[in-house]
Scaffold this motif. Structure first.
Motif, PDB file in Angstrom:
ATOM      1  N   UNK A   1       1.057  -0.818  -0.125  1.00 16.30           N
ATOM      2  CA  UNK A   1      -0.136   0.459  -0.031  1.00 16.30           C
ATOM      3  C   UNK A   1       1.047   1.143  -0.023  1.00 16.30           C
ATOM      4  N   UNK A   2       1.768   1.230   0.582  1.00 11.36           N
ATOM      5  CA  UNK A   2       2.632   1.972   1.160  1.00 11.36           C
ATOM      6  C   UNK A   2       3.434   2.454  -0.582  1.00 11.36           C
ATOM      7  N   UNK A   3       4.032   1.632  -1.301  1.00  9.48           N
ATOM      8  CA  UNK A   3       4.771   2.016  -2.200  1.00  9.48           C
ATOM      9  C   UNK A   3       3.648   2.280  -4.098  1.00  9.48           C
ATOM     10  N   UNK A   4       2.113   1.788  -3.165  1.00  8.83           N
ATOM     11  CA  UNK A   4       1.355   2.517  -4.589  1.00  8.83           C
ATOM     12  C   UNK A   4       0.985   3.205  -4.133  1.00  8.83           C
ATOM     13  N   UNK A   5       0.620   3.889  -2.555  1.00  9.65           N
ATOM     14  CA  UNK A   5       0.120   4.634  -2.708  1.00  9.65           C
ATOM     15  C   UNK A   5       1.074   6.165  -3.113  1.00  9.65           C
ATOM     16  N   UNK A   6       1.996   6.271  -2.511  1.00  4.20           N
ATOM     17  CA  UNK A   6       2.726   7.543  -2.849  1.00  4.20           C
ATOM     18  C   UNK A   6       3.799   6.922  -3.642  1.00  4.20           C
ATOM     19  N   UNK A   7       3.664   6.966  -4.999  1.00  4.53           N
ATOM     20  CA  UNK A   7       4.635   6.398  -5.923  1.00  4.53           C
ATOM     21  C   UNK A   7       5.501   7.467  -6.890  1.00  4.53           C
ATOM     22  N   UNK A   8       4.650   8.523  -7.186  1.00  7.42           N
ATOM     23  CA  UNK A   8       5.879  10.028  -7.248  1.00  7.42           C
ATOM     24  C   UNK A   8       6.311  10.104  -5.760  1.00  7.42           C
ATOM     25  N   UNK A   9       6.037  10.330  -4.988  1.00  5.06           N
ATOM     26  CA  UNK A   9       6.757  11.271  -4.189  1.00  5.06           C
ATOM     27  C   UNK A   9       8.237  10.195  -4.056  1.00  5.06           C
ATOM     28  N   UNK A  10       7.528   8.747  -3.849  1.00  3.38           N
ATOM     29  CA  UNK A  10       9.519   7.702  -3.467  1.00  3.38           C
ATOM     30  C   UNK A  10       9.852   8.344  -4.480  1.00  3.38           C
ATOM     31  N   UNK A  11       9.498   8.040  -6.535  1.00  2.00           N
ATOM     32  CA  UNK A  11       9.726   8.908  -7.395  1.00  2.00           C
ATOM     33  C   UNK A  11      11.179   9.845  -7.377  1.00  2.00           C
ATOM     34  N   UNK A  12      10.936  11.018  -6.472  1.00  2.00           N
ATOM     35  CA  UNK A  12      11.274  12.204  -6.443  1.00  2.00           C
ATOM     36  C   UNK A  12      12.605  11.909  -4.925  1.00  2.00           C
ATOM     37  N   UNK A  13      12.476  11.005  -4.519  1.00  2.00           N
ATOM     38  CA  UNK A  13      14.124  11.036  -3.372  1.00  2.00           C
ATOM     39  C   UNK A  13      14.768  10.653  -3.582  1.00  2.00           C
ATOM     40  N   UNK A  14      15.794  12.032  -2.969  1.00  2.00           N
ATOM     41  CA  UNK A  14      17.065  11.821  -3.941  1.00  2.00           C
ATOM     42  C   UNK A  14      18.072  11.090  -3.497  1.00  2.00           C
ATOM     43  N   UNK A  15      18.978  10.315  -4.559  1.00  2.00           N
ATOM     44  CA  UNK A  15      20.017   9.569  -4.537  1.00  2.00           C
ATOM     45  C   UNK A  15      18.839   8.103  -4.948  1.00  2.00           C
ATOM     46  N   UNK A  16      18.449   8.219  -5.430  1.00  2.00           N
ATOM     47  CA  UNK A  16      17.759   6.700  -5.817  1.00  2.00           C
ATOM     48  C   UNK A  16      17.234   5.884  -4.935  1.00  2.00           C
ATOM     49  N   UNK A  17      16.560   6.940  -3.923  1.00  2.00           N
ATOM     50  CA  UNK A  17      16.139   5.269  -2.431  1.00  2.00           C
ATOM     51  C   UNK A  17      15.130   5.006  -3.093  1.00  2.00           C
ATOM     52  N   UNK A  18      14.000   5.574  -4.217  1.00  2.00           N
ATOM     53  CA  UNK A  18      13.210   4.998  -4.016  1.00  2.00           C
ATOM     54  C   UNK A  18      13.800   3.695  -4.515  1.00  2.00           C
ATOM     55  N   UNK A  19      14.351   3.211  -5.820  1.00  2.00           N
ATOM     56  CA  UNK A  19      14.509   2.588  -5.643  1.00  2.00           C
ATOM     57  C   UNK A  19      14.707   1.795  -5.304  1.00  2.00           C
ATOM     58  N   UNK A  20      15.826   1.181  -4.022  1.00  2.00           N
ATOM     59  CA  UNK A  20      16.130   0.279  -3.084  1.00  2.00           C
ATOM     60  C   UNK A  20      14.819   0.440  -2.249  1.00  2.00           C
ATOM     61  N   UNK A  21      14.074   1.189  -1.983  1.00  5.87           N
ATOM     62  CA  UNK A  21      12.716   0.697  -0.933  1.00  5.87           C
ATOM     63  C   UNK A  21      12.064   0.029  -2.267  1.00  5.87           C
ATOM     64  N   UNK A  22      11.885   0.274  -3.092  1.00  9.15           N
ATOM     65  CA  UNK A  22      11.125  -1.050  -4.682  1.00  9.15           C
ATOM     66  C   UNK A  22      11.206  -2.332  -3.752  1.00  9.15           C
ATOM     67  N   UNK A  23      12.907  -2.724  -4.032  1.00  9.14           N
ATOM     68  CA  UNK A  23      13.577  -3.453  -4.056  1.00  9.14           C
ATOM     69  C   UNK A  23      13.252  -3.875  -2.719  1.00  9.14           C
ATOM     70  N   UNK A  24      14.190  -3.126  -1.801  1.00  4.97           N
ATOM     71  CA  UNK A  24      13.350  -4.094  -0.223  1.00  4.97           C
ATOM     72  C   UNK A  24      12.540  -4.315   0.143  1.00  4.97           C
ATOM     73  N   UNK A  25      11.097  -3.497  -0.680  1.00  5.76           N
ATOM     74  CA  UNK A  25       9.121  -3.981  -0.141  1.00  5.76           C
ATOM     75  C   UNK A  25       9.396  -5.361  -1.233  1.00  5.76           C
ATOM     76  N   UNK A  26      10.235  -5.713  -2.939  1.00  4.70           N
ATOM     77  CA  UNK A  26      10.169  -6.921  -3.033  1.00  4.70           C
ATOM     78  C   UNK A  26      10.904  -7.738  -2.183  1.00  4.70           C
ATOM     79  N   UNK A  27      11.567  -7.629  -1.707  1.00  4.82           N
ATOM     80  CA  UNK A  27      12.691  -8.554  -1.072  1.00  4.82           C
ATOM     81  C   UNK A  27      11.638  -8.828   0.669  1.00  4.82           C
ATOM     82  N   UNK A  28      11.161  -8.097   0.947  1.00  4.67           N
ATOM     83  CA  UNK A  28      10.283  -7.788   2.304  1.00  4.67           C
ATOM     84  C   UNK A  28       8.969  -9.448   1.658  1.00  4.67           C
ATOM     85  N   UNK A  29       8.681  -9.154   0.195  1.00 11.96           N
ATOM     86  CA  UNK A  29       7.557  -9.882   0.571  1.00 11.96           C
ATOM     87  C   UNK A  29       8.348 -11.469   0.674  1.00 11.96           C
TER      88      UNK A  29
END
Length: 216
Positions: free
Chosen positions: A168-196
């Motif tokens: 829900x977090x990744x799907x709810x605010x994708x634009x905000x996550x994509x705008x994070x610096x240092x490509x943190x959004x990619x780490x969050x996406x892959x981190x969520x996938x790893x949690x799954x």
């Protein structure tokens, strides 16, 4: 002016977060409700098989008629009741003796009946006590099973809810996550996938362990 490559990467990351969030949320729902998911899959498979069978040629059915006769006979029952004969014209001593013998016979039968009643009462009390003990044991067992079920339900919820929340977090605010610096959004996406993946593997191992456990 903004760098086009940065904008393109942000757009791609936005879509990645959306789709990864959807997939993670769906997997989390399956983890949190395994029985419902199993029932849904079984119902869907049954419906598909029923639809496929409609296009198949029905096999011929053979009707078998089974006939038979039964004879039952009950043998005649003969009951013989012996009692002391009472003859009003007999001498008084004979009649007194016959009456005494009759009363003695009645007393013996009464004592025998009373003994049988006491034995029956004792047997019923013992049976009732045994039923009471069995009922209490089964009631305690039911309470333990309910506690175990609640514990397993809480464990399943604890395993699936973080995955659902991550999706829900990744799907709810994708634009905000994509705008994070240092490509943190990619780490969050892959981190969520790893949690799954970790939660899904844990659910599979728990299901295998439960299937190997003999029923109580």
């Amino acid at each position: 002016m903004s760098d086009p490559s940065v904008l393109t990467e942000a757009a791609v990351l936005t879509q990645v977060n959306k789709w990864v969030g959807v997939i993670i949320a769906l997997i989390g729902a399956l983890i949190a409700a395994p029985d419902g998911a199993r029932l849904l899959f079984q119902s869907s498979a049954t419906w598909i098989r029923a639809q496929v069978s409609r296009f198949r040629k029905p096999s011929p059915q053979t009707t078998k008629v089974v006939s038979g006769t039964a004879n039952m006979s009950l043998p005649g029952l003969t009951a013989t009741v012996s009692a002391h004969a009472w003859r009003p014209n007999d001498p008084i001593d004979d009649r007194i003796e016959a009456l005494r013998a009759h009363l003695s016979d009645l007393g013996g039968r009464l004592n025998q009946t009373a003994q049988e009643v006491r034995q029956e009462r004792t047997a019923r009390k013992e049976a009732l006590a045994e039923l009471s003990r069995t009922f209490q044991e089964k009631l305690d067992e039911l309470h333990q099973l309910l506690k175990e079920k609640d514990r397993k339900t809480a464990t399943i919820d604890a395993r699936g809810l973080p995955v659902i929340g991550t999706g829900i977090f990744l799907n709810g605010v994708p634009e905000a996550l994509a705008g994070l610096p240092l490509r943190i959004g990619w780490f969050l996406a892959f981190g969520g996938f790893a949690i799954m993946i970790v939660a899904l593997m844990g659910a599979i191992q728990a299901h295998r362990a439960a299937s190997r456990t003999p029923p109580v």
